[in-house]
Design an enzyme around this catalytic site. Structure first.
Site, PDB file in Angstrom:
ATOM      1  N   GLY A 172      65.383 118.032  76.178  1.00  0.00           N
ATOM      2  CA  GLY A 172      66.549 117.718  75.345  1.00  0.00           C
ATOM      3  C   GLY A 172      66.555 116.251  74.943  1.00  0.00           C
ATOM      4  O   GLY A 172      66.254 115.390  75.756  1.00  0.00           O
TER       5      GLY A 172
ATOM      6  N   ARG B  75      56.219  97.876  73.042  1.00  0.00           N
ATOM      7  CA  ARG B  75      56.130  96.406  72.938  1.00  0.00           C
ATOM      8  C   ARG B  75      55.666  95.765  74.252  1.00  0.00           C
ATOM      9  O   ARG B  75      54.935  94.782  74.245  1.00  0.00           O
ATOM     10  CB  ARG B  75      57.459  95.843  72.455  1.00  0.00           C
TER      11      ARG B  75
ATOM     12  N   ARG C  91      60.287 121.931  73.420  1.00  0.00           N
ATOM     13  CA  ARG C  91      60.037 122.627  74.684  1.00  0.00           C
ATOM     14  C   ARG C  91      58.717 123.371  74.488  1.00  0.00           C
ATOM     15  O   ARG C  91      58.477 123.960  73.441  1.00  0.00           O
ATOM     16  CB  ARG C  91      61.199 123.569  75.002  1.00  0.00           C
ATOM     17  N   CYS C  92      57.857 123.312  75.491  1.00  0.00           N
ATOM     18  CA  CYS C  92      56.487 123.810  75.298  1.00  0.00           C
ATOM     19  C   CYS C  92      56.073 124.741  76.428  1.00  0.00           C
ATOM     20  O   CYS C  92      55.560 124.292  77.463  1.00  0.00           O
ATOM     21  CB  CYS C  92      55.540 122.605  75.209  1.00  0.00           C
TER      22      CYS C  92
ATOM     23  N   ASP D 200      64.324 116.756  84.070  1.00  0.00           N
ATOM     24  CA  ASP D 200      63.540 117.194  85.238  1.00  0.00           C
ATOM     25  C   ASP D 200      62.399 118.147  84.856  1.00  0.00           C
ATOM     26  O   ASP D 200      61.357 118.152  85.511  1.00  0.00           O
ATOM     27  CB  ASP D 200      64.429 117.770  86.344  1.00  0.00           C
TER      28      ASP D 200
ATOM     29  N   THR E  54      68.360 111.861  79.545  1.00  0.00           N
ATOM     30  CA  THR E  54      69.157 113.076  79.386  1.00  0.00           C
ATOM     31  C   THR E  54      70.631 112.702  79.433  1.00  0.00           C
ATOM     32  O   THR E  54      71.013 111.829  80.224  1.00  0.00           O
ATOM     33  CB  THR E  54      68.864 114.127  80.479  1.00  0.00           C
TER      34      THR E  54
ATOM     35  N   ASP F  58      72.923 114.384  80.631  1.00  0.00           N
ATOM     36  CA  ASP F  58      73.621 115.029  81.758  1.00  0.00           C
ATOM     37  C   ASP F  58      73.770 114.148  83.000  1.00  0.00           C
ATOM     38  O   ASP F  58      74.546 114.477  83.885  1.00  0.00           O
ATOM     39  CB  ASP F  58      72.892 116.321  82.160  1.00  0.00           C
TER      40      ASP F  58
ATOM     41  N   ASP G  93      71.879 113.820  85.553  1.00  0.00           N
ATOM     42  CA  ASP G  93      71.725 114.706  86.718  1.00  0.00           C
ATOM     43  C   ASP G  93      70.351 114.593  87.360  1.00  0.00           C
ATOM     44  O   ASP G  93      69.819 115.574  87.860  1.00  0.00           O
ATOM     45  CB  ASP G  93      72.006 116.160  86.295  1.00  0.00           C
TER      46      ASP G  93
ATOM     47  N   MET H 173      79.463 119.257  77.186  1.00  0.00           N
ATOM     48  CA  MET H 173      78.159 119.665  77.713  1.00  0.00           C
ATOM     49  C   MET H 173      78.096 119.470  79.228  1.00  0.00           C
ATOM     50  O   MET H 173      78.820 118.650  79.786  1.00  0.00           O
ATOM     51  CB  MET H 173      77.041 118.896  77.033  1.00  0.00           C
TER      52      MET H 173
ATOM     53  N   ARG I  33      75.669 122.049  81.791  1.00  0.00           N
ATOM     54  CA  ARG I  33      75.410 123.406  82.287  1.00  0.00           C
ATOM     55  C   ARG I  33      75.435 123.437  83.811  1.00  0.00           C
ATOM     56  O   ARG I  33      75.969 124.351  84.406  1.00  0.00           O
ATOM     57  CB  ARG I  33      74.055 123.899  81.778  1.00  0.00           C
TER      58      ARG I  33
ATOM     59  N   GLU J  65      94.516 116.537  81.707  1.00  0.00           N
ATOM     60  CA  GLU J  65      95.428 117.114  82.699  1.00  0.00           C
ATOM     61  C   GLU J  65      94.666 117.903  83.764  1.00  0.00           C
ATOM     62  O   GLU J  65      95.120 118.010  84.912  1.00  0.00           O
ATOM     63  CB  GLU J  65      96.450 118.038  82.021  1.00  0.00           C
TER      64      GLU J  65
ATOM     65  N   LYS K 198     105.629 117.286  79.691  1.00  0.00           N
ATOM     66  CA  LYS K 198     104.475 116.717  78.989  1.00  0.00           C
ATOM     67  C   LYS K 198     104.461 117.263  77.562  1.00  0.00           C
ATOM     68  O   LYS K 198     104.635 118.468  77.360  1.00  0.00           O
ATOM     69  CB  LYS K 198     103.187 117.097  79.709  1.00  0.00           C
TER      70      LYS K 198
HETATM   71  P1  ADP Z   1      64.060 118.633  80.292  1.00  0.00           P
HETATM   72  O1  ADP Z   1      62.904 117.689  80.446  1.00  0.00           O
HETATM   73  O2  ADP Z   1      65.132 118.087  79.398  1.00  0.00           O
HETATM   74  O3  ADP Z   1      64.556 119.120  81.632  1.00  0.00           O
HETATM   75  P2  ADP Z   1      62.749 121.258  79.896  1.00  0.00           P
HETATM   76  O4  ADP Z   1      63.231 121.833  81.174  1.00  0.00           O
HETATM   77  O5  ADP Z   1      62.793 122.099  78.683  1.00  0.00           O
HETATM   78  O6  ADP Z   1      63.549 119.911  79.496  1.00  0.00           O
HETATM   79  O7  ADP Z   1      61.244 120.765  80.137  1.00  0.00           O
HETATM   80  C1  ADP Z   1      60.511 120.139  79.099  1.00  0.00           C
HETATM   81  C2  ADP Z   1      59.090 120.638  79.094  1.00  0.00           C
HETATM   82  O8  ADP Z   1      58.431 120.265  80.315  1.00  0.00           O
HETATM   83  C3  ADP Z   1      58.927 122.159  79.056  1.00  0.00           C
HETATM   84  O9  ADP Z   1      59.072 122.671  77.736  1.00  0.00           O
HETATM   85  C4  ADP Z   1      57.489 122.304  79.537  1.00  0.00           C
HETATM   86  O10 ADP Z   1      56.562 122.040  78.513  1.00  0.00           O
HETATM   87  C5  ADP Z   1      57.395 121.202  80.594  1.00  0.00           C
HETATM   88  N1  ADP Z   1      57.555 121.790  81.930  1.00  0.00           N
HETATM   89  C6  ADP Z   1      58.708 122.099  82.561  1.00  0.00           C
HETATM   90  N2  ADP Z   1      58.477 122.672  83.761  1.00  0.00           N
HETATM   91  C7  ADP Z   1      57.125 122.734  83.900  1.00  0.00           C
HETATM   92  C8  ADP Z   1      56.228 123.223  84.917  1.00  0.00           C
HETATM   93  N3  ADP Z   1      56.675 123.789  86.035  1.00  0.00           N
HETATM   94  N4  ADP Z   1      54.892 123.103  84.694  1.00  0.00           N
HETATM   95  C9  ADP Z   1      54.428 122.550  83.567  1.00  0.00           C
HETATM   96  N5  ADP Z   1      55.217 122.075  82.576  1.00  0.00           N
HETATM   97  C10 ADP Z   1      56.540 122.159  82.731  1.00  0.00           C
END
Ligand code: ADP
Length: 327
Positions: free
Chosen positions: A14, A28, A75-76, A106, A129, A131, A133, A173, A175, A191, A217
């Site tokens: 994100g 830089r 996201r991959c 994370d 992020t 969040d 978190d 936001m 989750r 409140e 209120k």
């Molecule tokens: P964020 O980094 O915001 O938590 P995601 O949870 O979507 O977002 O993770 C980002 C990307 O990190 C994923 O789309 C994936 O490519 C890679 N990734 C996440 N978990 C793993 C994993 N266990 N092994 C390999 N790549 C990972």
């Protein structure tokens, strides 16, 4: 000192305001230390698809103030596979990249850990992020800006709520984390605040609102974090309305506007410090770590600790303060 000659930098997961400031700082700082930099578009997806470009100090001109990320994010799923990571490694080697800075959450850090375990490539992770978190840092890049955006929105909602004696449910936001909900709730004088970490029964909420009404209120605002257990702002509002049918009840979902916007001063400085230190740590020979900010100091935490520790503990005292303030 290490023999790193070229660093690759990517943003993944994100997006968050301040990621650009972090990219700028990485580029830089590296160039200042005579290290070359390659930008990787769309996170791990761009690495697998070889979407790389050589960066110089002018590549990051005028981005300090911009939200989002000039490197794009994605996201991959393919990076979760051995084959995907093998292609990514081949592309890194072909581009002479010796070390990686990843900016994200994370998931991004987990990907970096798996990759560097497999291929022994030095990695340094920067927490980006909204969040807030992640373990190992008091603040993540983007959180302060998102919090300010939410407060500004609630202030505006308060104007209309007060003019019409309305009860507003504002969904923010978060989750898994109630950090934005709690802090924005305190800063905007909500409140009641509903969060994923804390079960609040609808009856309990109704009782709080009834007490507010008894005290005349003129408006009431309930902050609902999206991951809260009653099912989100619409659901909570519907159930409360069954009881308060005489009250004009409205719902406002703030949504993706919370991710955008120019980063706050805090986020710009945080991101700049973190980007600077990410490169310095790599040059010192450090690897597989996250950069954090604790007690006004930049610190590092090994990835295996950061990714396997309890992250966010609800600030019970701040929650108590919010209740005292809402009498
Ligand atoms: P964020 O980094 O915001 O938590 P995601 O949870 O979507 O977002 O993770 C980002 C990307 O990190 C994923 O789309 C994936 O490519 C890679 N990734 C996440 N978990 C793993 C994993 N266990 N092994 C390999 N790549 C990972």
């Amino acid at each position: 000192m290490t023999s790193i000659k070229r660093i690759g930098v990517l943003t993944s997961g994100g997006d968050a305001p301040g990621m650009n400031a972090a990219i700028r700082a990485v580029v830089r700082t590296a160039i200042y230390h005579h290290i070359e930099v390659t930008g990787i578009y769309r996170g791990y997806e761009g690495l697998i698809e070889n979407d790389l470009f050589v960066m110089d100090s002018r590549s990051v001109s005028s981005i300090l103030t911009q939200g989002g990320t000039i490197l794009k994010s994605a996201r991959c799923p393919e990076f979760r596979t051995k084959e995907g990571r093998a292609t990514a490694y081949k592309n890194l080697k072909d581009a002479n990249i010796d070390a990686l800075v990843t900016i994200g959450g994370d998931g991004t850090f987990t990907g970096a850990e798996v990759f560097s375990d497999e291929y022994d490539i030095p990695v340094m992770c920067i927490p980006g992020t909204i969040d807030n978190d992640l373990f190992g840092t008091d603040y993540t890049i983007g959180y302060d800006t998102a919090n300010n955006t939410v407060i500004e929105a609630i202030d505006k909602i308060r104007d209309t709520a007060a003019s019409h004696s309305r009860l507003f449910f504002v969904e923010v936001m978060g989750r898994d984390s109630g950090c934005i909900a709690l802090n924005a709730g305190v800063a905007a004088g909500a409140e009641a605040i509903l969060m994923p970490e804390k079960d609040t029964a609808i009856d309990e909420l109704i009782q709080m609102l009834e007490e507010g009404m008894d005290k005349n209120k003129s408006s009431m605002i309930v902050i609902v974090a999206e991951g809260e257990k009653n099912g989100g702002a619409y659901h909570v509002a519907k159930r409360v309305k069954e009881k308060f049918d005489f009250f004009d009840t409205k719902v406002s979902i703030l949504g993706h506007l919370q991710r955008g916007g120019s980063p706050s001063s805090f986020d710009r400085i945080l991101a700049t410090r973190m980007g600077y230190h990410a490169v310095k740590e790599l040059l010192k020979g450090n690897s597989k770590s996250t950069i954090g900010f604790k007690g006004n100091q930049i610190v590092t935490t090994p990835l295996h600790v950061a990714l396997h520790s309890d992250v966010f503990k609800l600030d019970e005292e701040l929650l108590e303060i919010s209740k005292v303030m809402s009498i």
